[in-house]
Design a protein around this motif. Structure first.
Motif, PDB file in Angstrom:
ATOM      1  N   GLY A 255       0.831  -1.210   0.000  1.00 22.04           N
ATOM      2  CA  GLY A 255       0.000   0.000   0.000  1.00 22.04           C
ATOM      3  C   GLY A 255       0.857   1.248   0.000  1.00 22.04           C
ATOM      4  O   GLY A 255       2.072   1.188   0.188  1.00 22.04           O
ATOM      5  N   GLU A 256       0.204   2.396  -0.183  1.00 22.79           N
ATOM      6  CA  GLU A 256       0.930   3.672  -0.223  1.00 22.79           C
ATOM      7  C   GLU A 256       0.240   4.688   0.680  1.00 22.79           C
ATOM      8  O   GLU A 256      -0.936   5.010   0.483  1.00 22.79           O
ATOM      9  CB  GLU A 256       0.979   4.184  -1.666  1.00 22.79           C
ATOM     10  N   THR A 257       1.001   5.148   1.706  1.00 23.27           N
ATOM     11  CA  THR A 257       0.561   6.287   2.519  1.00 23.27           C
ATOM     12  C   THR A 257      -0.758   6.051   3.259  1.00 23.27           C
ATOM     13  O   THR A 257      -1.424   6.991   3.667  1.00 23.27           O
ATOM     14  CB  THR A 257       0.480   7.579   1.644  1.00 23.27           C
ATOM     15  N   ALA A 258      -1.166   4.776   3.398  1.00 26.60           N
ATOM     16  CA  ALA A 258      -2.363   4.518   4.209  1.00 26.60           C
ATOM     17  C   ALA A 258      -1.919   4.491   5.669  1.00 26.60           C
ATOM     18  O   ALA A 258      -0.939   3.834   6.008  1.00 26.60           O
ATOM     19  CB  ALA A 258      -2.976   3.183   3.816  1.00 26.60           C
ATOM     20  N   THR A 293       9.465   6.254   7.098  1.00 25.34           N
ATOM     21  CA  THR A 293       8.359   7.196   6.928  1.00 25.34           C
ATOM     22  C   THR A 293       8.272   7.670   5.488  1.00 25.34           C
ATOM     23  O   THR A 293       7.559   8.615   5.192  1.00 25.34           O
ATOM     24  CB  THR A 293       8.522   8.418   7.852  1.00 25.34           C
ATOM     25  N   ASN A 294       9.017   7.044   4.590  1.00 27.66           N
ATOM     26  CA  ASN A 294       8.830   7.345   3.167  1.00 27.66           C
ATOM     27  C   ASN A 294       9.073   6.090   2.334  1.00 27.66           C
ATOM     28  O   ASN A 294       9.647   5.113   2.816  1.00 27.66           O
ATOM     29  CB  ASN A 294       9.706   8.523   2.725  1.00 27.66           C
ATOM     30  N   THR A 295       8.632   6.137   1.079  1.00 29.78           N
ATOM     31  CA  THR A 295       8.660   4.961   0.207  1.00 29.78           C
ATOM     32  C   THR A 295      10.087   4.455  -0.022  1.00 29.78           C
ATOM     33  O   THR A 295      10.331   3.251  -0.021  1.00 29.78           O
ATOM     34  CB  THR A 295       8.015   5.327  -1.150  1.00 29.78           C
ATOM     35  N   GLU A 296      11.014   5.391  -0.208  1.00 28.19           N
ATOM     36  CA  GLU A 296      12.391   5.003  -0.531  1.00 28.19           C
ATOM     37  C   GLU A 296      13.049   4.224   0.605  1.00 28.19           C
ATOM     38  O   GLU A 296      13.938   3.418   0.370  1.00 28.19           O
ATOM     39  CB  GLU A 296      13.233   6.252  -0.838  1.00 28.19           C
ATOM     40  N   SER A 469       0.695  -1.386   4.168  1.00 28.46           N
ATOM     41  CA  SER A 469       1.025  -0.047   3.662  1.00 28.46           C
ATOM     42  C   SER A 469       2.490   0.284   3.947  1.00 28.46           C
ATOM     43  O   SER A 469       3.079  -0.244   4.885  1.00 28.46           O
ATOM     44  CB  SER A 469       0.123   0.991   4.325  1.00 28.46           C
ATOM     45  N   ASP A 470       3.077   1.162   3.128  1.00 29.06           N
ATOM     46  CA  ASP A 470       4.522   1.418   3.288  1.00 29.06           C
ATOM     47  C   ASP A 470       4.856   2.380   4.436  1.00 29.06           C
ATOM     48  O   ASP A 470       5.882   2.265   5.079  1.00 29.06           O
ATOM     49  CB  ASP A 470       5.163   1.868   1.957  1.00 29.06           C
ATOM     50  N   HIS A 471       3.980   3.350   4.682  1.00 31.98           N
ATOM     51  CA  HIS A 471       4.173   4.286   5.803  1.00 31.98           C
ATOM     52  C   HIS A 471       2.876   5.044   5.977  1.00 31.98           C
ATOM     53  O   HIS A 471       1.974   4.924   5.139  1.00 31.98           O
ATOM     54  CB  HIS A 471       5.323   5.268   5.512  1.00 31.98           C
ATOM     55  N   GLY A 472       2.797   5.841   7.027  1.00 38.02           N
ATOM     56  CA  GLY A 472       1.568   6.584   7.278  1.00 38.02           C
ATOM     57  C   GLY A 472       1.620   7.986   6.684  1.00 38.02           C
ATOM     58  O   GLY A 472       2.317   8.230   5.697  1.00 38.02           O
TER      59      GLY A 472
HETATM   60 ZN   LIG Z   1       5.206   5.706   0.148  1.00 39.48          ZN
END
Ligand SMILES: [Zn+2]
Length: 559
Positions: A255-258, A293-296, A469-472
């Motif tokens: 997931g992304e940013t959920a 706290t970020n995708t990378e 999810s990857d992070h909030g």
């Molecule tokens: Zn992300």
């Protein structure tokens, strides 16, 4: 482009006569350093002086020492970088970069450290396009382009090479002494501020951008010089995998940013996951923390054997991922991307991008809605031989344009913010758009589970789905927006993420999974660190890397 012509000013904007006297290069660098203190460091000064009373003389001493130190630091940076013919172009570039950086820091409360910079440098045109709005353009114009145009018009004195070098060396020495003096005068408060608020250094603009860009480039050069280290060379199918009569298909949804706080299944004030709540046998992990706290940071980390508990970015980026280990044991692996790539996790493995696939009615302007990830999925599930893992990398709740993440029929919570610039909306409208995007993620996941259920019933396969999810995300709490604050100071909303699992009846039987036991386990804390070991266990891939203590399913198999 002819830069001199670009920066040529119309007659009314020409410099006053007193400015037309020629300047020394160092005078110009000093003027720009002072300009940055006044124009690009609002958040830094505000945070550094927080809690100090203007009525106390110590506050003024501390504030002016801090200002002197910052001007000296920027002068040192410019004095080392900007010389000769490169002086004006480099200065103009840094002025634009400072204006852009200051906008993101002031508007979203982000910190421009190396991992944030990595995110920015890896962004795709569609993602970047959503961040460009009137506020950014105004900041670039008034704090970047116009001052750079003025700077370009200042006549500079030309000196013979050795004289210029000697003069620059003296100025640099002076700036260094000034910086040291400032540090010594206020050593105690400065050192305690830097120790307790390590993020503050990443607010000093544009020194933060120069430093972070340098460290990202240096890390990339180090990485490019070393081939990706193989891991799990001993990976092989375990007895259960070898004895499988029905193929196993696991779909892992990244997931992304959920964020966990707005996830309906976690008890959010309003139901953002109505379709998942109606899925029988779904297991929700309400206390899951991310690795970054970020995708990378998060994506490579969640596919690594050692994640947050002993975090080492260079080691993670320099090594193969879980997917390489699975492939080595004979598991079919496919990465389907609806975002900005797999961050090295799927290097050399089969992958496809949804925007290139362009399923009808789901993609526009270089972006696809997440249902695109389901297009052609049945064929791919049926096509895998033996055990297979398909990763779906969602666009999810990618901000700030939450309203672009869902089709109209999911705009249920109203009024929803319809602007790319979150400052144009109040907190309710921002939360509404964010929750609408979660409603759509809920729909995509429930549709996916229905497809997997149908596959399991019709084609003699066992299926499973894991969503993580990857992070909030920050939605304006403490004036913070988006995500990406350094781990040590990031608020919980950026670090807590939703995770759910679903297993077909056949798989639960085959694996002797005790779902009640797993439900009890799900009430305990879980983390990205569990993913690597849980997937190895679920697929029965044997390797010394597998740590049963971190395998969420290990303790819940009937003997
Ligand atoms: Zn992300």
């Amino acid at each position: 482009m002819n830069l001199s012509a670009f920066f040529a000013l119309p007659a009314p904007m020409r410099l006053p006569p007193s400015w037309r006297r020629s300047w020394s290069a160092e005078g110009l660098l000093l003027a720009v350093s002072v300009f940055w203190l006044l124009s690009a460091n609002d958040t830094f000064l505000h945070r550094a002086l927080e809690g100090r009373l203007p009525t106390q003389p110590e506050s003024w001493l501390f504030g002016s020492t801090l200002a002197l130190a910052q001007v000296a630091l920027h002068f040192l940076l410019l004095g080392l970088l900007c010389h000769g013919r490169a002086l004006r172009p480099l200065l103009a570039l840094l002025m634009l970069v400072a204006a852009g950086g200051a906008h993101f820091i002031d508007a979203f409360g982000v910190c421009l450290d190396a991992s944030m910079l990595r995110n920015a440098l890896r962004t795709d045109p569609a993602e970047a396009g959503e961040l460009i709005g009137p506020a950014l353009l105004a900041s670039l114009l008034f704090k970047g382009v116009l001052p750079a145009a003025l700077m370009w018009r200042v006549p500079l004195r030309r000196l013979p090479f050795w004289r210029a070098l000697g003069r620059r060396a003296l100025w640099l020495l002076g700036a260094l002494l000034l910086l040291l003096a400032a540090i010594l005068i206020e050593f105690r408060p400065l050192s305690s501020m830097m120790r307790n608020h390590r993020d503050l250094r990443y607010l000093v603009t544009p020194a933060n951008l120069v430093w972070s860009t340098g460290s990202v480039l240096a890390a990339d050069l180090r990485g490019a010089a070393r081939p990706r280290q193989p891991i799990g060379l001993d990976a092989r199918p375990g007895p259960a995998m070898a004895a499988r009569t029905r193929p196993l298909r696991v779909v892992l949804v990244v997931g992304e940013t959920a964020r966990a706080a707005n996830w309906g299944l976690n008890g959010h004030a309003r139901q953002t996951t109505p379709e998942l709540a109606a899925v029988p046998g779904l297991i929700n992990f309400p206390q899951t923390s991310s690795c970054g706290t970020n995708t990378e940071v998060s994506v490579p980390c969640m596919f690594a054997p050692v994640g947050r508990r002993d975090y080492d970015e260079d080691r993670i980026r320099g090594s193969e991922s879980l997917l390489h280990v699975l492939a080595r044991a004979g598991v079919d692996v496919l990465w389907r991307d609806n975002q900005s790539g797999c961050k090295g996790v799927c290097d050399g493995l089969p992958s496809e991008e949804m925007v290139r696939l362009d399923p009808p009615g789901l993609c526009a302007e270089g972006r696809c809605l997440d249902e695109a990830l389901l297009a052609g999925l049945d064929e791919r599930l049926a096509g895998a031989k033996g055990s297979g893992v398909i990763v779906l990398h969602m666009l999810g709740n990618h901000g700030p344009s939450y309203f672009r993440r869902y089709p109209e029929r999911f705009a249920r919570f109203q009024p929803a913010c319809q602007s790319d610039d979150l400052r144009q909306c109040d907190s309710t409208a921002i939360a509404n758009a964010y929750d609408n995007a979660l409603l759509y993620t809920d729909h995509v996941l429930a549709t996916l589970i229905a497809r997997l259920q149908a596959q399991a019933q019709s084609s003699q396969v066992d299926t499973a789905m894991i969503y993580l999810s990857d992070h909030g995300e920050s939605l304006g709490e403490s004036n913070l927006f988006l995500h990406g604050l350094p781990w040590a100071i990031a608020p919980e909303v950026q670090k807590r993420v939703p995770m759910v699992m679903w297993f077909s009846d056949g798989l639960a039987r085959q694996e002797r999974l005790d779902l009640d036991c797993l439900r009890r386990r799900a009430a305990q804390p879980a983390a990205h660190d569990h993913l690597f070991h849980t997937l190895l266990g679920l697929l029965d891939v044997r390797t010394a890397l597998h740590e049963p203590a971190l395998d969420l399913l290990a303790g819940c198999r009937r003997s």
